[in-house]
Design a protein around this motif. Structure first.
Motif, PDB file in Angstrom:
ATOM      1  N   PRO A  42       0.999  -1.085  -0.032  1.00  0.00           N
ATOM      2  CA  PRO A  42      -0.019   0.081   0.029  1.00  0.00           C
ATOM      3  C   PRO A  42       0.813   1.344   0.062  1.00  0.00           C
ATOM      4  O   PRO A  42       0.492   2.262  -0.743  1.00  0.00           O
ATOM      5  N   LYS A  43       1.867   1.132   0.744  1.00  0.00           N
ATOM      6  CA  LYS A  43       2.836   2.615   0.492  1.00  0.00           C
ATOM      7  C   LYS A  43       3.792   2.700  -0.414  1.00  0.00           C
ATOM      8  O   LYS A  43       4.429   3.552  -0.498  1.00  0.00           O
ATOM      9  N   ARG A  44       4.150   1.367  -1.129  1.00  0.00           N
ATOM     10  CA  ARG A  44       5.163   1.540  -2.166  1.00  0.00           C
ATOM     11  C   ARG A  44       4.595   1.195  -3.301  1.00  0.00           C
ATOM     12  O   ARG A  44       3.948   2.427  -4.034  1.00  0.00           O
ATOM     13  N   VAL A  45       4.583   0.367  -4.212  1.00  0.00           N
ATOM     14  CA  VAL A  45       3.970   0.246  -5.402  1.00  0.00           C
ATOM     15  C   VAL A  45       2.415  -0.336  -5.498  1.00  0.00           C
ATOM     16  O   VAL A  45       2.718  -1.391  -4.798  1.00  0.00           O
ATOM     17  N   ARG A  46       1.705   0.404  -6.001  1.00  0.00           N
ATOM     18  CA  ARG A  46       0.216  -0.006  -6.202  1.00  0.00           C
ATOM     19  C   ARG A  46       0.067  -0.313  -7.623  1.00  0.00           C
ATOM     20  O   ARG A  46       0.664   0.211  -8.504  1.00  0.00           O
ATOM     21  N   VAL A  47      -0.657  -1.447  -7.900  1.00  0.00           N
ATOM     22  CA  VAL A  47      -0.951  -1.935  -9.009  1.00  0.00           C
ATOM     23  C   VAL A  47      -2.370  -1.888  -9.589  1.00  0.00           C
ATOM     24  O   VAL A  47      -3.223  -2.541  -8.518  1.00  0.00           O
TER      25      VAL A  47
END
Length: 774
Positions: A85-90
């Motif tokens: 949730p705080k890094r890469v979202r896809v």
């Protein structure tokens, strides 16, 4: 006119089917650099705050096959993303006639969840309304995203053949700060991909057909902005010359002919020559630059000595191809040596059939061996015996510790002629070839007999050879190809036989003999049950000599398993001009019988279809009716040169979906894209440079098979029920629920009219107990 349109459509279809393995984007670099690109794509990593949205073309123009490749590319990219949730979202959209949200960016918080959802996407079809999908994102933004507070990345996968305008919405989307990658599939229209992608185009336009290269290109572009980083600090992004190809329709003048034209206001007909044109599909190339990350390879330091050639492998590994006399050492080190504690008796054929020339050749081999391998600190002791009618030990084992003295003693051994009684010689070698053994058990060195003969024995060899092996003697044999079968019978193991065709090649066996003297047999995964089928490409593109190399390779693999109906069952299928079951899973009940049958497998020639061969295995080999055991892990190992594999991806997936593992061993200097698609998961493909190099990869194949043998199997995969019966699991067993008019343990019997129940079930105990009918 409709018939002409139909003809053109058929031609286009056939053309597209004829060259599916052609690389539509080709990077013009060395094989070593291509290997470095593939390795680097596995090492790169994106861990910054980033919103990534996949926009996948699901229209009818690309078809279901290209849609599946687009999904595979998206899944491969996800392997490099730190999804949280705080890094890469896809997130993912699919578009055809209308855009369809598959899942927003805030739906899943782990990589496993995202990949699972991508795999579940279903092809929808429709028109190619790329512009409509871009307008949807332009007005509504990235669903579940962070409202532009973090970088936004749009990965658009399409064939670039939109049925609407794309220039303006693409331009507006990029002006809002969205980075757009345009990734082509099938026969992409590059000019439209350039229109869609961010600039510079060379770094934002890719091709999904070559998934590792495309992943590397995408991550290389992102690494320049600090969003992705290579795992090693000495990796760098470089521009490489490449070529992009597209399929275009051109009009070609084919000639002219007489035609007739009438004139207005006159009753006149003129004969003229009129041109005739034809339309055809051609590939047009566009030079370009491709930016890829490469990392230092294991061969950069030139680790192979004495003229050896370094062959890079994945993840920093390598192996050396060494010249004669250096092959037994790591990195082609300058000295061979026998490090193990061992007593070796060379048994030389001195019979009339071998001739004086053959006997002198055998003596020369032994002289070269002791000069290259033995040293002052060697733990090996060597002796020599000759035989024809009787065995004579001319140099007792360990009598000479000094190599020059041993060589002089070899020069004094005479040729005696006489009958070739190899069996008698083996019997006597076992009884008195090593003298009286004062040390026994753990204190006794390993004892080895190295038989050297070029002629067939005139007496029986199986019994004496078995007697020698029972006395814990390791039997190795060297000879011409013509006596290979007899030598294998003597040693009991094809791996213990070394043959040559040209006498000049004989001395190349010295490093191989040195390796075999100290090697210990590998046990494979003897205790694991497995139903194993080897599939060999026997087409004309392979050729009979390479086919023989494949036969030898699968024989060496079969040696690692305990072949019997309770542990490992082995089958063999060959394909070329036809598909043929050489032998089924339940045909041979012992390892010896299996090895003999592998040697007798036919070479077929002709054009081969790997897809038809895999379907043959599915329908006629890996079935309960043909010997497959319910609940036992199942695997297919396919060896191919790559041609004829274009139609095999779907049949291979059909096998995997039914619980049958598939490993592809592709042989050739270039790894064909069709094999990459066929192999499925990354660990289900072994690439071998030449057929002669197959044996270097045996341990890797055995390791894969042993891993698959430990996977839990399902009693209902593949389905043991015939005639579309349904397999139902219950309490550790299964039952076949039959359709109307059928009965039997596997729905194999048809009930007479009037007596047929609506369904019939039988339960089966996997331990082999009698089925109990319900």
């Amino acid at each position: 006119m409709p018939s002409l349109l139909l003809l053109e459509a058929i031609c286009i279809f056939l053309f597209s089917r004829a060259s599916p393995s052609l690389p539509f984007q080709e990077v013009h670099v060395s094989r070593e650099t291509i290997g470095k690109i593939a390795v680097a794509s596995k090492m790169m990593w994106c861990s910054a705050a980033l919103d990534v949205l996949f926009l996948l073309d699901g229209s009818q123009s690309i078809g279901k096959g290209s849609f599946e490749r687009a999904k595979h590319f998206a899944i491969t990219v996800c392997d490099t993303l730190d999804i949280s949730p705080k890094r890469v979202r896809v997130g993912a959209f699919q578009f055809g006639s209308t855009p369809h949200l598959e899942f927003p960016l805030d739906s899943f918080s782990t990589r496993k969840e995202v990949k699972t959802e991508l795999k579940r996407m279903v092809f929808k079809g429709g028109r190619t309304e790329t512009g409509l999908a871009l307008k949807h994102l332009l007005h509504r933004g990235f669903p579940g995203g962070r409202n532009g507070s973090v970088p936004q990345l749009l990965i658009l996968v399409t064939d670039g053949k939109s049925q609407g305008h794309v220039a303006l919405p693409a331009k507006q989307l990029k002006e809002k700060g969205v980075t757009v990658f345009a990734v082509g599939v099938l026969f992409p229209r590059w000019e439209e991909l350039h229109m869609l992608a961010s600039e510079p185009w060379e770094q934002h336009v890719l091709l999904a057909e070559q998934v590792e290269d495309a992943t590397n290109g995408l991550l290389s572009t992102l690494s320049s902005s600090g969003l992705c980083i290579p795992a090693a600090p000495d990796c760098r992004v470089e521009a490489h010359p490449c070529e992009r190809k597209t399929l275009e329709t051109i009009r070609e003048l084919t000639g002219d002919a007489l035609c007739w034209r009438g004139l207005r206001r006159a009753d006149v007909v003129l004969a003229l020559r009129c041109p005739f044109y034809s339309w055809k599909k051609v590939f047009v190339s566009h030079p370009a630059s491709c930016y890829r990350t490469t990392c230092p390879g294991p061969c950069d330091s030139q680790p192979c000595q004495n003229g050896g050639t370094c062959i890079p492998e994945e993840l920093g590994r390598y192996h050396c191809l060494c010249p004669l006399a250096f092959g037994g050492e790591a990195n082609c080190a300058p000295k061979l040596s026998v490090e193990c504690r061992i007593d070796v008796l060379f048994l030389l054929d001195s019979s009339a059939d071998t001739t004086l020339e053959g006997f002198l050749r055998a003596k020369a081999f032994v002289k070269h061996f002791v000069q290259n391998v033995l040293s002052e600190d060697s733990r090996a002791r060597v002796g020599v015996a000759v035989y024809n009618r009787e065995l004579v030990v001319v140099v007792p084992v360990g009598e000479y510790q000094d190599v020059p003295d041993l060589v002089r003693s070899l020069d004094r051994i005479p040729f005696t002629s006489g009958p070739t009684l190899t069996g008698n010689a083996l019997q006597q070698a076992a009884e008195r070839g090593f003298g009286i053994a004062a040390r026994t058990g753990q204190n006794r060195p390993r004892r080895v007999v190295v038989l050297f003969t070029e002629s067939h024995s005139q007496d029986e060899v199986a019994g004496p050879a078995l007697h020698a092996r029972a006395r814990e003697l390791l039997l190795l044999a060297i000879g011409r190809v013509a006596v290979r079968a007899e030598l294998e019978e003597i040693t009991g193991n094809p791996e213990h036989v070394m043959v040559y065709t040209d006498p000049q090649d004989l001395f190349a066996q010295i490093p191989e003999l040195q390796r075999k003297l100290c090697s210990r047999p590998q046990t494979g995964c003897q205790a694991q049950s497995l139903d194993l089928v080897f599939l060999l490409d026997s087409s004309a593109s392979v050729g009979p000599e390479n086919f023989a190399q494949m036969q030898g390779f699968v024989r060496s693999c079969a040696l690692q398993f305990d072949v019997n109906p309770d542990v490992t069952q082995v089958g063999l299928v060959v394909y070329g001009s036809q598909v043929q079951t050489a032998f089924g899973l339940d045909t041979h009940l012992t390892r010896a019988a299996t090895l003999r049958a592998m040697s007798q497998a036919p070479y077929l020639g002709g054009a081969g279809s790997a897809g038809m061969a895999l379907l043959h295995i599915y329908d006629k080999v890996m079935t309960v009716q043909r010997g497959a055991r319910p609940g036992v892990p199942k695997a297919v190992v396919m060896l191919t040169g790559g041609k004829g594999a274009e139609d095999a991806a779907v049949p291979a997936q059909k096998l995997r979906n039914n619980g049958i593992s598939v490993l592809v061993v592709g042989v050739g200097p270039v790894l064909r894209e069709a094999l990459r698609r066929l192999a499925g998961p990354r660990d289900s493909l072994i690439h071998v440079a030449t057929y002669a190099d197959l044996h270097y990869h045996r341990d890797m194949l055995i390791e894969w098979l042993c891993r698959e043998a430990k996977r839990p199997g399902s009693l209902c995969k593949p389905n043991p029920c015939m005639n579309e019966g349904t397999c139902v699991l219950r309490n550790g067993s299964y039952r076949c629920q039959c359709r109307g008019g059928l009965e039997g343990p596997h729905c194999e019997n048809r009930v007479l009219r009037g007596d047929a129940p609506h369904t019939h079930g039988s339960r089966h105990d996997p331990a082999g107990q009698q089925p109990a009918s319900f």
